[in-house]
Scaffold this motif. Sequence first.
Motif, PDB file in Angstrom:
ATOM      1  N   GLN A 184       0.808  -1.216   0.000  1.00 35.23           N
ATOM      2  CA  GLN A 184       0.000   0.000   0.000  1.00 35.23           C
ATOM      3  C   GLN A 184       0.843   1.269   0.000  1.00 35.23           C
ATOM      4  N   ASN A 185       2.159   1.130  -0.025  1.00 35.91           N
ATOM      5  CA  ASN A 185       3.034   2.298   0.048  1.00 35.91           C
ATOM      6  C   ASN A 185       4.004   2.330  -1.128  1.00 35.91           C
ATOM      7  N   THR A 202      -1.106  -9.814   5.314  1.00 32.43           N
ATOM      8  CA  THR A 202      -2.151  -9.191   4.508  1.00 32.43           C
ATOM      9  C   THR A 202      -2.677 -10.252   3.558  1.00 32.43           C
ATOM     10  N   TYR A 217      -6.967  -7.153   2.844  1.00 29.53           N
ATOM     11  CA  TYR A 217      -6.401  -6.324   1.781  1.00 29.53           C
ATOM     12  C   TYR A 217      -7.328  -5.161   1.456  1.00 29.53           C
ATOM     13  N   ARG A 218      -6.733  -3.988   1.292  1.00 29.63           N
ATOM     14  CA  ARG A 218      -7.485  -2.801   0.883  1.00 29.63           C
ATOM     15  C   ARG A 218      -6.697  -2.069  -0.193  1.00 29.63           C
ATOM     16  N   ASP A 219      -7.406  -1.512  -1.144  1.00 27.40           N
ATOM     17  CA  ASP A 219      -6.775  -0.704  -2.180  1.00 27.40           C
ATOM     18  C   ASP A 219      -6.679   0.727  -1.670  1.00 27.40           C
ATOM     19  N   SER A 220      -5.487   1.135  -1.266  1.00 25.46           N
ATOM     20  CA  SER A 220      -5.268   2.467  -0.696  1.00 25.46           C
ATOM     21  C   SER A 220      -5.167   3.548  -1.763  1.00 25.46           C
ATOM     22  N   GLY A 221      -5.132   3.138  -3.026  1.00 25.47           N
ATOM     23  CA  GLY A 221      -4.888   4.088  -4.100  1.00 25.47           C
ATOM     24  C   GLY A 221      -3.413   4.211  -4.429  1.00 25.47           C
ATOM     25  N   GLU A 222      -2.578   3.539  -3.646  1.00 25.59           N
ATOM     26  CA  GLU A 222      -1.134   3.564  -3.867  1.00 25.59           C
ATOM     27  C   GLU A 222      -0.586   2.153  -3.896  1.00 25.59           C
ATOM     28  N   ILE A 223      -1.411   1.208  -4.371  1.00 32.40           N
ATOM     29  CA  ILE A 223      -1.001  -0.190  -4.455  1.00 32.40           C
ATOM     30  C   ILE A 223       0.048  -0.359  -5.545  1.00 32.40           C
ATOM     31  N   GLY A 243      -8.539  -5.186  10.596  1.00 35.94           N
ATOM     32  CA  GLY A 243      -8.781  -4.323   9.441  1.00 35.94           C
ATOM     33  C   GLY A 243     -10.149  -4.453   8.839  1.00 35.94           C
TER      34      GLY A 243
END
Length: 230
Positions: free
Chosen positions: A35-36, A163, A192-198, A229
């Motif tokens: 995610q980073n 994760t 798992y989450r899509d942070s927008g920075e996957i 989460g």
Amino acid sequence: MRIAGLQKLTLLDYPGRVACTVFTAGCNFRCPFCQNASLVLPEKFGGEIREEELFSFLRKREGVLDGVAITGGEPMLHADLPDLLRKIRALGFQVKLDTNGSFPERLKAVMDEGLVDYVAMDIKNAPEKYAETAGVSALDLAAIERSRALLMEGRVEYEFRTTVVKGLHDRQSLLKAAQWIKGAKCWYLQQYRDSGEILNVSGLAAFEENEMQGFAKAACDFVPTRVRGI
């Protein structure tokens, strides 16, 4: 030391502590679900925080914050991490360290010196799927195993965490991972989450809550397991 970011307050990153989170730049893994991405990929590195700026902030938070969580990226990638930890400890803060476990000698060194109070180590997947899940073609699994064994000695507070991603994990691989860490204090399965920075979202998706809970229940036959989460 490449300090890429600072979250000035967190109640989540350091269990049981009011803390801040320090983000380091760079990682030796390329987990597609990371995610980073801006911390992992050199071409995406943004501005850095000067060490003087970090410690100016920390001195102002003495008596307010309990601890400092060090994450990344992969903090252990930096040979000068112990110097940073010594300075943080000198101010009286407790330290939590996040790591992928690929630098067991460095992990042992900071533990032996008493520079960390809590370690969160990623367990990427079952051993046979580890390299694929970490996004690398060659992986020293023995190094991961040494870090796992080191933490399971119980000299510092620790947790293992995974994760869980549809497309990389399934019930069978998670149960094999649970057997691999049998005897550990605790294991957290993170949705798992899509942070927008996957790093690479192609083919990845989250499991439903009931599926996550089912994985955790089955894994409890080998290690105390909780879902995080959701």
